[in-house]
Design a protein around this motif. Structure first.
Motif, PDB file in Angstrom:
ATOM      1  N   GLY A 445       0.155  73.781 116.321  1.00 13.96           N
ATOM      2  CA  GLY A 445      -0.771  74.734 115.715  1.00 13.96           C
ATOM      3  C   GLY A 445      -0.949  75.924 116.639  1.00 13.96           C
ATOM      4  N   HIS A 446      -0.955  77.129 116.061  1.00 12.94           N
ATOM      5  CA  HIS A 446      -0.915  78.343 116.857  1.00 12.94           C
ATOM      6  C   HIS A 446      -2.025  79.317 116.469  1.00 12.94           C
ATOM      7  N   GLY A 447      -2.287  80.210 117.398  1.00 16.75           N
ATOM      8  CA  GLY A 447      -3.252  81.273 117.184  1.00 16.75           C
ATOM      9  C   GLY A 447      -2.555  82.581 116.887  1.00 16.75           C
ATOM     10  N   PHE A 448      -3.039  83.655 117.523  1.00 17.36           N
ATOM     11  CA  PHE A 448      -2.479  84.981 117.288  1.00 17.36           C
ATOM     12  C   PHE A 448      -0.986  84.974 117.622  1.00 17.36           C
ATOM     13  N   ALA A 449      -0.065  85.564 116.784  1.00 10.89           N
ATOM     14  CA  ALA A 449      -0.404  86.516 115.763  1.00 10.89           C
ATOM     15  C   ALA A 449      -0.254  85.964 114.348  1.00 10.89           C
ATOM     16  N   ASN A 450       0.434  84.842 114.178  1.00  9.98           N
ATOM     17  CA  ASN A 450       0.727  84.375 112.824  1.00  9.98           C
ATOM     18  C   ASN A 450      -0.239  83.304 112.333  1.00  9.98           C
ATOM     19  N   ASN A 451      -1.027  82.694 113.228  1.00  9.23           N
ATOM     20  CA  ASN A 451      -1.996  81.654 112.830  1.00  9.23           C
ATOM     21  C   ASN A 451      -1.324  80.598 111.957  1.00  9.23           C
ATOM     22  N   GLU A 452      -0.250  80.025 112.462  1.00  9.11           N
ATOM     23  CA  GLU A 452       0.595  79.160 111.641  1.00  9.11           C
ATOM     24  C   GLU A 452       0.787  77.796 112.285  1.00  9.11           C
ATOM     25  N   LEU A 453       1.426  76.921 111.499  1.00  5.75           N
ATOM     26  CA  LEU A 453       1.879  75.626 111.988  1.00  5.75           C
ATOM     27  C   LEU A 453       3.404  75.634 111.984  1.00  5.75           C
ATOM     28  N   ILE A 454       4.015  75.122 113.042  1.00  4.19           N
ATOM     29  CA  ILE A 454       5.473  75.098 113.155  1.00  4.19           C
ATOM     30  C   ILE A 454       5.918  73.656 113.349  1.00  4.19           C
ATOM     31  N   ILE A 455       6.895  73.230 112.539  1.00  7.46           N
ATOM     32  CA  ILE A 455       7.501  71.908 112.673  1.00  7.46           C
ATOM     33  C   ILE A 455       8.802  72.078 113.452  1.00  7.46           C
ATOM     34  N   TRP A 456       8.945  71.301 114.530  1.00  6.58           N
ATOM     35  CA  TRP A 456      10.096  71.398 115.415  1.00  6.58           C
ATOM     36  C   TRP A 456      10.922  70.116 115.330  1.00  6.58           C
ATOM     37  N   LYS A 457      12.243  70.282 115.365  1.00  7.65           N
ATOM     38  CA  LYS A 457      13.155  69.144 115.477  1.00  7.65           C
ATOM     39  C   LYS A 457      13.299  68.784 116.948  1.00  7.65           C
ATOM     40  N   TYR A 458      13.102  67.498 117.266  1.00  7.93           N
ATOM     41  CA  TYR A 458      13.195  67.043 118.655  1.00  7.93           C
ATOM     42  C   TYR A 458      14.465  66.206 118.829  1.00  7.93           C
ATOM     43  N   PRO A 459      15.215  66.378 119.915  1.00  5.76           N
ATOM     44  CA  PRO A 459      14.926  67.201 121.100  1.00  5.76           C
ATOM     45  C   PRO A 459      15.526  68.595 121.064  1.00  5.76           C
ATOM     46  N   ALA A 460      16.206  68.969 119.962  1.00  4.81           N
ATOM     47  CA  ALA A 460      16.842  70.288 119.932  1.00  4.81           C
ATOM     48  C   ALA A 460      15.824  71.421 119.928  1.00  4.81           C
ATOM     49  N   MET A 461      14.600  71.163 119.458  1.00  6.51           N
ATOM     50  CA  MET A 461      13.520  72.144 119.364  1.00  6.51           C
ATOM     51  C   MET A 461      13.934  73.342 118.517  1.00  6.51           C
ATOM     52  N   THR A 462      14.579  73.048 117.400  1.00  5.89           N
ATOM     53  CA  THR A 462      14.845  74.060 116.391  1.00  5.89           C
ATOM     54  C   THR A 462      13.757  73.993 115.327  1.00  5.89           C
ATOM     55  N   LYS A 463      13.421  75.135 114.770  1.00  6.77           N
ATOM     56  CA  LYS A 463      12.348  75.189 113.789  1.00  6.77           C
ATOM     57  C   LYS A 463      12.805  74.588 112.471  1.00  6.77           C
ATOM     58  N   VAL A 464      12.027  73.642 111.967  1.00  2.28           N
ATOM     59  CA  VAL A 464      12.300  73.038 110.665  1.00  2.28           C
ATOM     60  C   VAL A 464      11.560  73.792 109.569  1.00  2.28           C
ATOM     61  N   ALA A 465      10.307  74.153 109.821  1.00  4.01           N
ATOM     62  CA  ALA A 465       9.505  74.868 108.820  1.00  4.01           C
ATOM     63  C   ALA A 465       8.363  75.574 109.526  1.00  4.01           C
ATOM     64  N   GLU A 466       7.875  76.636 108.896  1.00  2.80           N
ATOM     65  CA  GLU A 466       6.693  77.365 109.342  1.00  2.80           C
ATOM     66  C   GLU A 466       5.690  77.365 108.193  1.00  2.80           C
ATOM     67  N   LEU A 467       4.513  76.807 108.446  1.00  3.14           N
ATOM     68  CA  LEU A 467       3.484  76.661 107.417  1.00  3.14           C
ATOM     69  C   LEU A 467       2.382  77.676 107.698  1.00  3.14           C
ATOM     70  N   ARG A 468       2.199  78.591 106.763  1.00  5.11           N
ATOM     71  CA  ARG A 468       1.211  79.654 106.943  1.00  5.11           C
ATOM     72  C   ARG A 468       0.185  79.600 105.823  1.00  5.11           C
ATOM     73  N   GLY A 469      -0.986  80.102 106.114  1.00  9.31           N
ATOM     74  CA  GLY A 469      -2.071  80.087 105.135  1.00  9.31           C
ATOM     75  C   GLY A 469      -3.411  80.375 105.793  1.00  9.31           C
ATOM     76  N   HIS A 470      -3.564  79.955 107.043  1.00 10.11           N
ATOM     77  CA  HIS A 470      -4.798  80.231 107.765  1.00 10.11           C
ATOM     78  C   HIS A 470      -4.886  81.725 108.081  1.00 10.11           C
ATOM     79  N   THR A 471      -6.091  82.269 107.946  1.00  9.22           N
ATOM     80  CA  THR A 471      -6.321  83.671 108.266  1.00  9.22           C
ATOM     81  C   THR A 471      -6.891  83.852 109.667  1.00  9.22           C
ATOM     82  N   ALA A 472      -7.117  82.773 110.379  1.00  7.07           N
ATOM     83  CA  ALA A 472      -7.545  82.811 111.783  1.00  7.07           C
ATOM     84  C   ALA A 472      -6.806  81.692 112.506  1.00  7.07           C
ATOM     85  N   ARG A 473      -6.995  81.610 113.816  1.00  6.09           N
ATOM     86  CA  ARG A 473      -6.198  80.690 114.605  1.00  6.09           C
ATOM     87  C   ARG A 473      -6.454  79.228 114.225  1.00  6.09           C
TER      88      ARG A 473
END
Length: 526
Positions: A445-473
């Motif tokens: 879970g992240h704050g500024f600037a996108n206020n999003e959730l990111i799903i990572w593939k382990y151990p490669a740490m490639t992005k699987v999905a970015e979930l956005r919708g929150h308007t604050a962190r």
């Protein structure tokens, strides 16, 4: 004398013919495209002659005879096998791609007039100095631009006058199949499930405290979500949807942290006045109040019957909830507030992160569930507060930690060896981390600037999905007991439920089987 002059002239003429490369080739085998053209022409002539012979032979086989006053035409072939179209016209029509072959050159000669040989020699001989400092690299780039009038990285070594001719329409390169048969990466191969980009449900969270250092959400094994909103603690039953108010603090006090016991209905609540309250949520009854801290308690973590609490002063206390004298030990590992606190799944290690940018790993005392007074490892790689902590469920010695705004990195630690396994720059503040128990993935879970959730593939740490919708962190994350749903609490006063780790109906190779621990919580809580 005339014979000698003629022989010399003939020798000079032959030498000139041998040294001239611009004229047509008069000796040697013909080029490949010329041979192909001659073969196609001979094949067309052969097919034309054969078709004419066939048409002539079929025309002379028809002989008119009179039988009973009527004319009957007899042929050698039966009527059912007689072709309906004229064979001669069909055979003389050439195939579009076979008749007119486009001659394709098989080599290209660079133009000497447009090539810079000095620069080409320099680019071939130069070495990639990765150890140079950024300031030195920038100075070298500016000097190259001033000397050569542009960026030398964009200058090609070989320069051609004309572009290569385009391939005919429908042309397929047979070598392309050989050089494109690469293995599909595991992250792409296994990511065949559907991840909704919108939350499954949105709940209101009025008066949630927008404070990075607090831990205000926790989801129990009995499918009860505890949420601290200001001075109130609410219990939301995810199965039935019922919401109950558990407690309300008096005065200006507010709840700073929540933590469910591993198995059961007991909830620990940390407050601003330095106390830790223990509640039996099945009966909505407070069991006891444990003190010992001089400031607010912003982090809590259970290890069997031991409750560990972290304070704003940097102190950590181990409480034995079974005993009247609950304080087992008081340790000081941070100079500022302890905002992250997590016991490993096997109970061997305790991780504590502080606002002093320090991450400490404490080893448990043999035969007990509390830690030693001196840290086993002290990690100082983070450049900001370390709040987000999560232990890997299938590798209990691997810890993931996330840094604040000035750091923005997710780092992975092997606590058996004390080494940093990997570090990923997320480009934003890391507020929370969770490992998936259904897939070899983790969510942040992240704050500024996108206020999003990111799903990572382990151990490669490639992005699987970015979930956005929150308007604050995104302040907090919590996982459902079955591991299919993630709850995110944002500073926009909303709770969002994401069904991002739902198991596939077919058996997946990436699904992680996490064996449940036998319950160690059969003792009576005082």
């Amino acid at each position: 004398g005339a014979a000698i002059v003629m022989s010399q002239f003939k020798f000079v003429n032959e030498m000139n013919n041998l040294l001239t490369v611009e004229g047509p080739l008069t000796k040697g085998p013909p080029p490949r495209w010329q041979r192909k053209g001659q073969e196609n022409q001979s094949m067309n002539n052969l097919s034309l002659n054969s078709s004419k012979q066939k048409s002539f032979s079929t025309s002379i086989t028809k002989t008119p005879t009179k039988t009973g006053g009527s004319d009957v035409v007899k042929t050698r072939k039966t009527p059912s096998k007689t072709p309906s179209k004229n064979k001669s016209t069909r055979s003389t029509t050439p195939t579009p791609n076979k008749a007119a072959k486009t001659p394709v050159a098989d080599r290209f000669i660079p133009a000497r007039s447009t090539s810079n040989f000095d620069l080409a020699h320099y680019k071939l001989k130069q070495e990639d100095n990765t150890m140079d400092s950024p300031s030195k690299k920038e100075l070298q780039r500016v000097m190259c631009e001033n000397l050569h009038g542009g960026d030398i990285d964009s200058v090609k070594i070989l320069s051609y006058r004309h572009k290569p001719p385009t391939a005919p329409e429908g042309f397929q390169n047979p070598m392309r199949v050989i050089y494109t048969q690469t293995k599909t990466p595991a992250s792409v191969k296994s990511n065949n499930r559907y991840i909704p980009q919108a939350p499954d449900r949105i709940l209101d969270a009025p008066d949630i405290v927008d404070d990075y250092y607090l831990n205000l959400m926790d989801w129990s094994t009995n499918n009860i979500l505890a949420a601290a909103l200001g001075a109130h603690v609410y219990l939301w039953n995810a199965g039935t949807g019922n919401i109950e108010e558990l407690l309300e603090l008096q005065g200006n006090d507010y709840v700073c942290s929540l933590a469910w016991i591993q198995e059961g209905d007991h909830l620990a609540v940390g407050t601003t006045n330095g106390t830790v309250e223990l509640w039996d949520c099945s009966r909505a009854k407070r069991l006891r109040i444990m003190d010992g801290h001089s400031a607010r308690v912003g982090s809590l973590s259970w290890n069997s019957y031991i409750l560990t609490s972290g304070c704003r002063s940097g102190q950590i206390i181990h409480h034995d909830v079974r005993q009247r004298d609950h304080m087992i030990s008081l340790i000081t590992g941070h100079s500022q507030e302890v905002c992250g606190l997590k016991w490993s799944p096997d109970g061997r290690y305790l991780a504590s992160g502080g606002n002093d940018n320090v991450l400490n790993i404490w080893q448990s005392v043999n035969g007990n569930h509390h830690s030693q007074n001196q840290p086993l490892h002290v990690f100082t790689s983070h450049q900001a507060a370390v709040k987000a902590l999560a232990w890997c469920p299938w590798q209990p010695h691997v810890l993931a930690s996330g840094g604040g705004t000035a750091d923005r990195h997710i780092r992975f630690w092997n606590c058996n060896t004390g080494s940093c396994v990997n570090a990923v720059d997320t480009k934003s503040q890391v507020c929370a981390l969770l490992w998936s128990t259904n897939y070899k993935e983790l969510i942040s879970g992240h704050g500024f600037a996108n206020n999003e959730l990111i799903i990572w593939k382990y151990p490669a740490m490639t992005k699987v999905a970015e979930l956005r919708g929150h308007t604050a962190r995104v302040l907090h994350l919590a996982m459902s007991p079955d591991g299919s749903t993630v709850l995110s609490a944002g500073a926009d006063e909303t709770l969002r439920l994401w069904k991002c780790f739902v198991k596939n109906t077919t058996k997946s190779k990436t699904a992680v089987q996490v064996r449940d621990k036998p319950s160690l919580l059969k003792q009576c809580i005082r």
